[in-house]
Write an enzyme that holds these catalytic residues in place. Structure first.
Site, PDB file in Angstrom:
ATOM      1  CG  HIS A 300      -2.017  -0.954   1.226  1.00 42.73           C
ATOM      2  ND1 HIS A 300      -2.810  -1.212   2.323  1.00 42.73           N
ATOM      3  CD2 HIS A 300      -2.497  -1.732   0.230  1.00 42.73           C
ATOM      4  CE1 HIS A 300      -3.724  -2.118   2.002  1.00 42.73           C
ATOM      5  NE2 HIS A 300      -3.549  -2.452   0.739  1.00 42.73           N
ATOM      6  CG  HIS A 344      -7.222  -2.548   1.789  1.00 49.22           C
ATOM      7  ND1 HIS A 344      -7.303  -3.857   1.435  1.00 49.22           N
ATOM      8  CD2 HIS A 344      -7.070  -2.542   3.141  1.00 49.22           C
ATOM      9  CE1 HIS A 344      -7.204  -4.629   2.512  1.00 49.22           C
ATOM     10  NE2 HIS A 344      -7.071  -3.843   3.558  1.00 49.22           N
TER      11      HIS A 344
END
Ligand SMILES: *[C@@H]1O[C@H](CO)[C@@H](O)[C@H](O)[C@H]1NC(C)=O
Ligand SMILES: *[C@@H]1O[C@H](CO)[C@@H](O)[C@H](O)[C@H]1NC(C)=O
Ligand SMILES: *[C@@H]1O[C@H](CO)[C@@H](O)[C@H](O)[C@H]1NC(C)=O
Ligand SMILES: *[C@@H]1O[C@H](CO)[C@@H](O)[C@H](O)[C@H]1NC(C)=O
Ligand SMILES: *[C@@H]1O[C@H](CO)[C@@H](O)[C@H](O)[C@H]1NC(C)=O
Ligand SMILES: *[C@@H]1O[C@H](CO)[C@@H](O)[C@H](O)[C@H]1NC(C)=O
Ligand SMILES: *[C@@H]1O[C@H](CO)[C@@H](O)[C@H](O)[C@H]1NC(C)=O
Ligand SMILES: *[C@@H]1O[C@H](CO)[C@@H](O)[C@H](O)[C@H]1NC(C)=O
Length: 369
Positions: A300, A344
């Site tokens: 991420h 996310h």
């Protein structure tokens, strides 16, 4: 079914042929952006140089309106640096002439660290058998592909929990609260119905659940830089995971929260117990060692071309995504995030892209109606 930007946005345009001005070049690398002139006193970057190999000939294409760079958190700062946009000291050490001195290019690389915690479970309805047995995997896939039923109908990892550190936590009093606000999380739990990660060797026997613990408001910052001025040479990364004690202590709290949850009544007779190094880690010191020994990336990463206010002497892009000190060039990808979202990053990246459409159409007098 999972979708993606390629499936949802690109495939329909390519298959319908409705955009004769859309070209996707494969096996082709942007070797650098070239200054095409000066506009409003700023260097203008409307020419892109492309190549297929290290030693192949280069091709140049020029935009009439503007260039949008979407190379990702590693690729975008890499291309900027090769184009003379970056820290003057770094660029000159690679023999690259600095056109725009932006020391923030490649800095403030931020990512979510995770630990995979494994438990042996009293069940046969996990993904472990299909991970061990290719014939069964094929059968299960065909069942899903024809009926949308069976094990594959509920993909592993679809159940998530987001938690805050308790408000009286000594971690918060020591480090302050790095999260976005009082309703944002510090910790994420992801429940995987198998021995994770997918692709790792599954133990020959037994069935497992993996609970991924992640720190979603980390304080550690890394960086990327050039390995050489060769555009085909991969850049160097130092993610610097767990360099802040906040991240280590919060990971330990995440593991304890996860253990508390897994010892509640509904899991009785299902969870047999933790396995591997987790089973041996009981004291805080052991859990800190376990966290450091097993942490990895959730992929991420953000921040290497981060946004800052107009006129700030740091940062890479302005609030309208234009690259500071340039004309005709903007960045649209997760590298522009000024701080890491406690979630996310895929959906927030799409939000940036949709917002970029508004900026680009407005400043070029284009209509999206
Ligand atoms: C990294 O981000 C901080 C703010 O979070 C900022 O003050 C600093 O200037 C940034 N560093 C660089 C090199 O851009
Ligand atoms: C693998 O799965 C197939 C299909 O269900 C089954 O017939 C076979 O016995 C399994 N093999 C092993 C080693 O368990
Ligand atoms: C899955 O189903 C589609 C049609 O529904 C078919 O075209 C495809 O070949 C199938 N895939 C496999 C691997 O069987
Ligand atoms: C935080 O508060 C809870 C109850 O509200 C208490 O059980 C706990 O011991 C406190 N923790 C600290 C570190 O003070
Ligand atoms: C670029 O080409 C040179 C000479 O052919 C070669 O030595 C070098 O390894 C190449 N670099 C990459 C990254 O492929
Ligand atoms: C597994 O679950 C069954 C009930 O479904 C129970 O009888 C058995 O004791 C459990 N085994 C373990 C090792 O927990
Ligand atoms: C856990 O501790 C036992 C006993 O000390 C040892 O045999 C085992 O190798 C340890 N397991 C791991 C994964 O560290
Ligand atoms: C540390 O991690 C390595 C690699 O995953 C593992 O083999 C080892 O058992 C771990 N050590 C401890 C004490 O957990």
């Amino acid at each position: 079914m999972r979708s993606s930007s390629a499936v949802a946005y690109l495939d329909p345009l390519i298959s319908s042929g409705s955009r004769p001005n859309l070209f996707v070049l494969i096996n082709t690398v942007v070797t650098k952006l070239l200054q095409s002139g000066v506009s409003s006193g700023l260097p203008e970057f409307k020419t892109v140089e492309l190549g297929q190999t290290n030693s192949s000939s280069r091709v140049q294409v020029s935009a009439t309106k503007e260039v949008v760079l979407s190379g990702g958190v590693i690729g975008t700062p890499h291309i900027l640096m090769l184009s003379g946009i970056g820290s003057k000291g770094t660029l000159s050490s690679f023999g690259i002439k600095t056109i725009v001195d932006l020391p923030s290019v490649g800095q403030n690389l931020t990512d979510h660290p995770l630990v995979q915690n494994h438990f042996l479970v009293n069940s046969t309805q996990t993904f472990d058998d299909v991970l061990r047995n290719e014939t069964l995997a094929q059968q299960t896939f065909i069942e899903w592909n024809t009926t949308r039923q069976g094990l594959f109908a509920n993909p592993s990892g679809g159940t998530l929990g987001f938690l805050r550190l308790p408000s009286n936590s000594s971690i918060l009093s020591e480090f302050g609260d790095p999260s976005s606000g009082p309703h944002s999380s510090h910790i994420e739990l992801i429940f995987v119905n198998a021995f994770g990660p997918v692709g790792a060797p599954v133990p020959p026997n037994g069935h497992f659940v993996t609970i991924i613990t992640a720190v979603v408001s980390p304080l550690s910052r890394g960086f990327m830089t050039l390995a050489s001025s060769d555009p085909f040479d991969k850049p160097l990364l130092n993610p610097n995971y767990l360099s802040s004690d906040f991240d280590v202590l919060t990971m330990v709290q995440a593991i304890k929260d996860m253990q508390t949850f897994m010892s509640t009544g509904p899991w009785k007779d299902f969870v047999i117990g933790p396995i591997g190094a987790l089973a041996n880690s009981t004291t805080d010191e052991q859990l800190q060692f376990y966290a450091r020994n097993t942490s990895e990336s959730i992929s991420h990463s953000i921040g290497t071309a981060r946004m800052s206010p107009f006129g700030a002497d740091w940062g890479v892009v302005n609030p309208d995504l234009s690259v500071k000190g340039t004309h005709g060039l903007s960045v649209v990808d997760a590298s522009i995030f000024p701080s890491i979202p406690e979630c996310h990053t895929q959906a927030p990246t799409y939000i940036v892209a949709e917002r970029a459409v508004d900026f680009i159409t407005a400043r070029n007098g284009l209509c999206t109606c």
